[in-house]
Motif scaffolding. Sequence first.
Motif, mmCIF file in Angstrom:
data_model
loop_
_atom_site.group_PDB
_atom_site.id
_atom_site.type_symbol
_atom_site.label_atom_id
_atom_site.label_comp_id
_atom_site.label_asym_id
_atom_site.label_seq_id
_atom_site.Cartn_x
_atom_site.Cartn_y
_atom_site.Cartn_z
ATOM 1 N N SER A 134 0.836 -1.207 0.000
ATOM 2 C CA SER A 134 0.000 0.000 0.000
ATOM 3 C C SER A 134 0.867 1.253 0.000
ATOM 4 O O SER A 134 0.442 2.309 -0.487
ATOM 5 C CB SER A 134 -0.944 0.001 1.210
ATOM 6 O OG SER A 134 -0.267 0.326 2.422
ATOM 7 N N ARG B 78 2.694 1.428 -3.760
ATOM 8 C CA ARG B 78 1.793 1.900 -4.828
ATOM 9 C C ARG B 78 1.704 3.422 -4.876
ATOM 10 O O ARG B 78 1.338 3.999 -5.901
ATOM 11 C CB ARG B 78 0.392 1.312 -4.641
ATOM 12 C CG ARG B 78 0.272 -0.149 -5.016
ATOM 13 C CD ARG B 78 -1.184 -0.553 -5.145
ATOM 14 N NE ARG B 78 -1.910 -0.409 -3.885
ATOM 15 C CZ ARG B 78 -2.014 -1.362 -2.965
ATOM 16 N NH1 ARG B 78 -1.426 -2.541 -3.154
ATOM 17 N NH2 ARG B 78 -2.702 -1.158 -1.864
ATOM 18 N N ARG B 79 2.041 4.070 -3.770
ATOM 19 C CA ARG B 79 1.940 5.530 -3.693
ATOM 20 C C ARG B 79 3.263 6.235 -4.020
ATOM 21 O O ARG B 79 3.305 7.469 -4.039
ATOM 22 C CB ARG B 79 1.454 5.927 -2.301
ATOM 23 C CG ARG B 79 -0.007 5.554 -2.042
ATOM 24 C CD ARG B 79 -0.379 5.707 -0.571
ATOM 25 N NE ARG B 79 -1.822 5.680 -0.360
ATOM 26 C CZ ARG B 79 -2.540 4.571 -0.204
ATOM 27 N NH1 ARG B 79 -1.941 3.380 -0.274
ATOM 28 N NH2 ARG B 79 -3.844 4.636 0.004
ATOM 29 N N CYS B 80 4.324 5.489 -4.246
ATOM 30 C CA CYS B 80 5.620 6.094 -4.534
ATOM 31 C C CYS B 80 5.599 6.808 -5.882
ATOM 32 O O CYS B 80 4.920 6.380 -6.819
ATOM 33 C CB CYS B 80 6.717 5.021 -4.554
ATOM 34 S SG CYS B 80 7.109 4.333 -2.925
ATOM 35 N N GLU B 81 6.349 7.891 -5.963
ATOM 36 C CA GLU B 81 6.484 8.666 -7.188
ATOM 37 C C GLU B 81 7.968 8.816 -7.533
ATOM 38 O O GLU B 81 8.775 9.203 -6.688
ATOM 39 C CB GLU B 81 5.871 10.065 -7.011
ATOM 40 C CG GLU B 81 4.392 10.053 -6.699
ATOM 41 C CD GLU B 81 3.844 11.443 -6.428
ATOM 42 O OE1 GLU B 81 2.631 11.559 -6.177
ATOM 43 O OE2 GLU B 81 4.627 12.414 -6.445
ATOM 44 N N THR C 23 10.568 10.422 -3.967
ATOM 45 C CA THR C 23 9.858 9.963 -2.765
ATOM 46 C C THR C 23 10.869 9.529 -1.721
ATOM 47 O O THR C 23 11.880 8.906 -2.053
ATOM 48 C CB THR C 23 8.941 8.767 -3.093
ATOM 49 O OG1 THR C 23 8.014 9.136 -4.115
ATOM 50 C CG2 THR C 23 8.168 8.303 -1.866
ATOM 51 N N LEU D 196 6.469 9.361 2.374
ATOM 52 C CA LEU D 196 5.541 8.351 2.877
ATOM 53 C C LEU D 196 6.092 7.878 4.212
ATOM 54 O O LEU D 196 7.161 7.267 4.271
ATOM 55 C CB LEU D 196 5.421 7.200 1.884
ATOM 56 C CG LEU D 196 4.973 7.609 0.476
ATOM 57 C CD1 LEU D 196 4.945 6.392 -0.447
ATOM 58 C CD2 LEU D 196 3.609 8.288 0.505
ATOM 59 N N GLU E 261 -2.464 12.596 2.187
ATOM 60 C CA GLU E 261 -3.335 11.441 2.434
ATOM 61 C C GLU E 261 -2.914 10.771 3.734
ATOM 62 O O GLU E 261 -1.759 10.841 4.152
ATOM 63 C CB GLU E 261 -3.197 10.449 1.266
ATOM 64 C CG GLU E 261 -4.099 9.252 1.325
ATOM 65 C CD GLU E 261 -3.861 8.264 0.189
ATOM 66 O OE1 GLU E 261 -4.619 7.283 0.081
ATOM 67 O OE2 GLU E 261 -2.887 8.469 -0.577
ATOM 68 N N TRP F 40 -3.777 6.849 5.736
ATOM 69 C CA TRP F 40 -4.462 5.571 5.618
ATOM 70 C C TRP F 40 -3.914 4.610 6.669
ATOM 71 O O TRP F 40 -2.885 4.868 7.297
ATOM 72 C CB TRP F 40 -4.328 4.996 4.213
ATOM 73 C CG TRP F 40 -2.993 4.420 3.828
ATOM 74 C CD1 TRP F 40 -2.633 3.110 3.814
ATOM 75 C CD2 TRP F 40 -1.830 5.152 3.393
ATOM 76 N NE1 TRP F 40 -1.331 2.963 3.392
ATOM 77 C CE2 TRP F 40 -0.820 4.194 3.121
ATOM 78 C CE3 TRP F 40 -1.548 6.500 3.203
ATOM 79 C CZ2 TRP F 40 0.450 4.556 2.680
ATOM 80 C CZ3 TRP F 40 -0.278 6.862 2.768
ATOM 81 C CH2 TRP F 40 0.701 5.902 2.514
ATOM 82 N N ALA G 94 0.937 10.400 3.849
ATOM 83 C CA ALA G 94 1.678 10.894 2.684
ATOM 84 C C ALA G 94 1.735 12.407 2.822
ATOM 85 O O ALA G 94 0.704 13.071 2.987
ATOM 86 C CB ALA G 94 0.980 10.497 1.392
ATOM 87 N N ARG H 122 3.504 16.127 1.237
ATOM 88 C CA ARG H 122 4.098 16.752 0.062
ATOM 89 C C ARG H 122 4.942 17.950 0.509
ATOM 90 O O ARG H 122 4.492 18.772 1.297
ATOM 91 C CB ARG H 122 3.005 17.221 -0.902
ATOM 92 C CG ARG H 122 3.500 17.928 -2.157
ATOM 93 C CD ARG H 122 3.981 16.945 -3.182
ATOM 94 N NE ARG H 122 2.895 16.093 -3.669
ATOM 95 C CZ ARG H 122 3.066 15.042 -4.456
ATOM 96 N NH1 ARG H 122 4.287 14.711 -4.847
ATOM 97 N NH2 ARG H 122 2.036 14.288 -4.849
#
Length: 224
Positions: free
Chosen positions: A58, A61-64, A125, A157, A208, A210, A219, A221
């Motif tokens: 989870s 999947r959010r890594c950039e 990230t 993250l 975000e 979760w 998460a 920024r």
Amino acid sequence: MSATESTRERGAGSWRADPYTDALRTGHGPLFLRRRDGWMLPLEVERWCAGADTSDMSVLRRCEGSVLDLGCGPGRMVAALSALGCPTLGVDVSPAAVSRSVHAGGPAVCGSVFDPVPGEGDWGTALLLDGNIGIGGDVRALLRRVGELVAPEGLLLAEAAPVDVDERVHVRVDDGCGGSGPDEFPWARAGVAALLSYGQDAGWALVERWTAPGRAFVALRRAP
């Protein structure tokens, strides 16, 4: 060497001590962080030494962009990212952890987040998982440092403590059987509310939040 640098060096030495090295070699605990008052925080060595699980995915999947895993331990996250073809690097103060990470296919270097880091200022990230929000015992200072490592508007993250806590303590690595690291070092724990407060102070904005079983994530920024 400044007092702060000296304290960080003592902390790095404890992560290189026998209880932690032995746990990584065998792939299991028990292993704890022991406070001065005797209270002990269990460390999930078996999970760290396994592959990335559903909760970890989870996060992945959010890594950039390119991903920097701070306090990568035995490298399950960088190994998983590498397998996905994502540019990644782990950083850890423990030579044993770095060796295990590289063996698992996760590129890693030995050092502290507060040392110069390859690609500094360009990472898409950064990850702070598995209690690593506590590195250095000062969450605000750590988050400011991470802001220097990621690119403008980069992503962090981070895993918070799964309970509402905000504490700064001194601990030792302990195997629960009479063996402990030689040095005490500063550590911190921060639940979601505390982490978000420190993050705002350090120039991060919430994207975000979760949860996964027994775990809590945010998460953030980096402000441009």
